[in-house]
Design a protein around this motif. Structure first.
Motif, PDB file in Angstrom:
ATOM      1  N   LEU A 251       0.715  -1.289   0.173  1.00 60.89           N
ATOM      2  CA  LEU A 251       0.111   0.042  -0.093  1.00 60.89           C
ATOM      3  C   LEU A 251       0.824   1.302  -0.140  1.00 60.89           C
ATOM      4  O   LEU A 251       1.498   1.288   1.085  1.00 60.89           O
ATOM      5  CB  LEU A 251      -0.962   0.063   1.308  1.00 60.89           C
ATOM      6  CG  LEU A 251      -1.879  -1.038   1.372  1.00 60.89           C
ATOM      7  CD1 LEU A 251      -2.766  -1.100   2.678  1.00 60.89           C
ATOM      8  CD2 LEU A 251      -2.988  -0.676   0.202  1.00 60.89           C
ATOM      9  N   GLY A 252       1.088   1.963  -1.033  1.00 58.61           N
ATOM     10  CA  GLY A 252       1.945   2.818  -1.232  1.00 58.61           C
ATOM     11  C   GLY A 252       3.399   2.610  -0.951  1.00 58.61           C
ATOM     12  O   GLY A 252       3.779   1.433  -1.283  1.00 58.61           O
ATOM     13  N   PRO A 253       4.059   3.176  -0.109  1.00 61.14           N
ATOM     14  CA  PRO A 253       5.462   2.741   0.459  1.00 61.14           C
ATOM     15  C   PRO A 253       5.333   1.704   1.464  1.00 61.14           C
ATOM     16  O   PRO A 253       6.494   1.245   1.702  1.00 61.14           O
ATOM     17  CB  PRO A 253       6.131   3.969   1.007  1.00 61.14           C
ATOM     18  CG  PRO A 253       4.899   4.803   1.562  1.00 61.14           C
ATOM     19  CD  PRO A 253       3.862   4.380   0.747  1.00 61.14           C
ATOM     20  N   THR A 254       4.273   1.173   2.055  1.00 59.12           N
ATOM     21  CA  THR A 254       4.395   0.145   2.981  1.00 59.12           C
ATOM     22  C   THR A 254       3.980  -1.116   2.497  1.00 59.12           C
ATOM     23  O   THR A 254       3.044  -1.463   1.558  1.00 59.12           O
ATOM     24  CB  THR A 254       2.994   0.644   3.820  1.00 59.12           C
ATOM     25  OG1 THR A 254       3.256   1.961   4.149  1.00 59.12           O
ATOM     26  CG2 THR A 254       3.028  -0.050   5.251  1.00 59.12           C
ATOM     27  N   PHE A 255       4.654  -2.182   3.192  1.00 56.86           N
ATOM     28  CA  PHE A 255       4.277  -3.630   3.004  1.00 56.86           C
ATOM     29  C   PHE A 255       3.565  -4.061   4.131  1.00 56.86           C
ATOM     30  O   PHE A 255       4.297  -4.048   5.200  1.00 56.86           O
ATOM     31  CB  PHE A 255       5.528  -4.361   2.452  1.00 56.86           C
ATOM     32  CG  PHE A 255       6.351  -3.998   1.233  1.00 56.86           C
ATOM     33  CD1 PHE A 255       5.798  -4.490   0.039  1.00 56.86           C
ATOM     34  CD2 PHE A 255       7.335  -3.140   1.222  1.00 56.86           C
ATOM     35  CE1 PHE A 255       6.504  -4.251  -1.237  1.00 56.86           C
ATOM     36  CE2 PHE A 255       8.086  -2.720  -0.021  1.00 56.86           C
ATOM     37  CZ  PHE A 255       7.632  -3.213  -1.169  1.00 56.86           C
ATOM     38  N   ILE A 256       2.451  -4.436   4.105  1.00 58.05           N
ATOM     39  CA  ILE A 256       1.534  -4.880   5.070  1.00 58.05           C
ATOM     40  C   ILE A 256       2.425  -6.090   5.833  1.00 58.05           C
ATOM     41  O   ILE A 256       2.500  -6.201   7.037  1.00 58.05           O
ATOM     42  CB  ILE A 256       0.345  -5.433   4.656  1.00 58.05           C
ATOM     43  CG1 ILE A 256      -0.624  -4.284   4.097  1.00 58.05           C
ATOM     44  CG2 ILE A 256      -0.379  -5.990   6.021  1.00 58.05           C
ATOM     45  CD1 ILE A 256      -0.664  -3.203   4.840  1.00 58.05           C
ATOM     46  N   CYS A 257       3.150  -7.111   4.915  1.00 63.93           N
ATOM     47  CA  CYS A 257       3.698  -8.274   5.651  1.00 63.93           C
ATOM     48  C   CYS A 257       4.878  -7.837   6.408  1.00 63.93           C
ATOM     49  O   CYS A 257       5.454  -8.614   7.536  1.00 63.93           O
ATOM     50  CB  CYS A 257       3.992  -9.224   4.283  1.00 63.93           C
ATOM     51  SG  CYS A 257       5.334  -8.614   3.314  1.00 63.93           S
TER      52      CYS A 257
END
Ligand code: FAD
Ligand code: FES
Length: 277
Positions: A251-257
């Motif tokens: 999500l954008g610059p973010t990896f949920i994992c």
């Protein structure tokens, strides 16, 4: 986990199966000998592979103080979760992990704690509850607010009395729809908030459940005076690698994992509610 090739699941044995509700059970799985595999932080998850069917992320729901067995509480909702919930003691599965960020348990020492869970969302929060209760005197008020669809969907309800009696936790439970024998609360989990004691200026909140439930819980907690940076939620998105490589959960610059699944709300707010980018 094979550190040289963390994409390859290791074969692990199911030691015990605990039936929790009509559609949910807990697999107690023997981890490998590796120390990194045997210790986990509350909020982390493993990738569980049902051989020949597929691999899904599942949180660890057991006690981080007793990491001898991984507990995985799984609701049968689809192809892979169905295959996993058919496993019996002695069967094997593939596993990789533990992965992901953790609930801010030790960082919250000295604060009141409000835990809000919906449905299967109590599973990823239970290790945080165990860790907090293991050092009960380090925290102020501890509140657990739990909502499920019906009485028969309530998870871990046998433990509520010990949390209340032995540790003085304010446990409040509600269901969406009640049968004739239910004498408790009916309604959404946020309706329980005015009935419990905590000091909003010194409270850390941890929330897990369906996204709509988390959305309204955040709004109500903010209305009660809790700062966004002290509200933590866990995000669920489709995952494949769990290592920040494939982009499935990005999500954008973010990896949920990798950066999550646990985030403070002020950090994840711009992406909350977006299914995929
Ligand atoms: C970090 C993380 C931790 C998780 N921890 C847990 C856990 O501890 N226990 C657990 O049971 N699940 C957990 N999940 C969710 C779990 O990974 C999914 O339920 C699983 O991937 C579904 O795959 P499936 O093949 O069984 O279902 P699919 O065949 O992919 O889906 C079948 C149908 O079920 C729906 N569906 C999928 N997931 C859910 C869901 N969670 N609730 C309701 N409907 C759903 C789909 O929209 C689809 O309509 C977690 C997910 C993440 C990202
Ligand atoms: S699952 Fe591959 S980047 Fe997160």
């Amino acid at each position: 986990m094979d550190v040289a090739n963390p994409m390859v699941p290791e074969t692990r044995r199911v030691k015990r199966v605990i039936r929790e509700t009509h559609d949910t059970l807990t697999l107690c799985v023997e981890p490998g000998d590796d120390e990194a595999e045997r210790s986990f932080a509350p909020g982390q998850f493993n990738m569980l592979y049902a051989f020949g069917v597929g691999e899904v992320p599942i949180s660890i729901s057991g006690d981080p103080g007793k990491p001898r067995l991984w507990h995985h509480t799984i609701r049968d909702v689809g192809t892979v979760s169905h295959a996993l919930t058919q496993l019996k003691a002695g069967d094997t599965l593939g596993a990789r992990g533990p992965f992901g960020s953790a609930w801010p348990v030790t960082a919250s020492r000295g604060s009141d704690i409000v835990i809000m869970a919906g449905g299967i969302g109590l599973a990823p929060l239970r290790p945080a509850i165990y860790a907090i209760l293991a050092e009960r005197d380090q925290y102020g008020e501890i509140v657990v607010l739990y909502g499920a669809r019906t009485q028969k969907d309530l998870l871990f309800s046998k433990e509520f009395e010990s949390w209340r009696g032995k540790y003085g936790v304010q446990v409040r439970v509600t269901i969406d729809s009640a049968g004739p024998y239910w004498k408790g609360n009916v309604g959404v989990v946020t309706t329980l908030l005015p009935r419990v004691r905590f000091d909003p200026a010194h409270t850390v909140a941890m929330i897990c459940g369906p996204e709509v439930m988390m959305r309204f819980s955040v709004i109500e907690l903010k209305n009660h005076g809790i700062d966004e940076k002290n509200i933590h939620i866990t995000m669920e998105r489709n995952m494949k690698c769990a290592l920040g490589f494939c982009g499935h959960c990005q999500l954008g610059p973010t990896f949920i994992c990798k950066d999550g699944p646990v985030f403070s709300f002020d950090r994840i707010k711009p992406f909350f509610g977006i299914r995929e980018i």
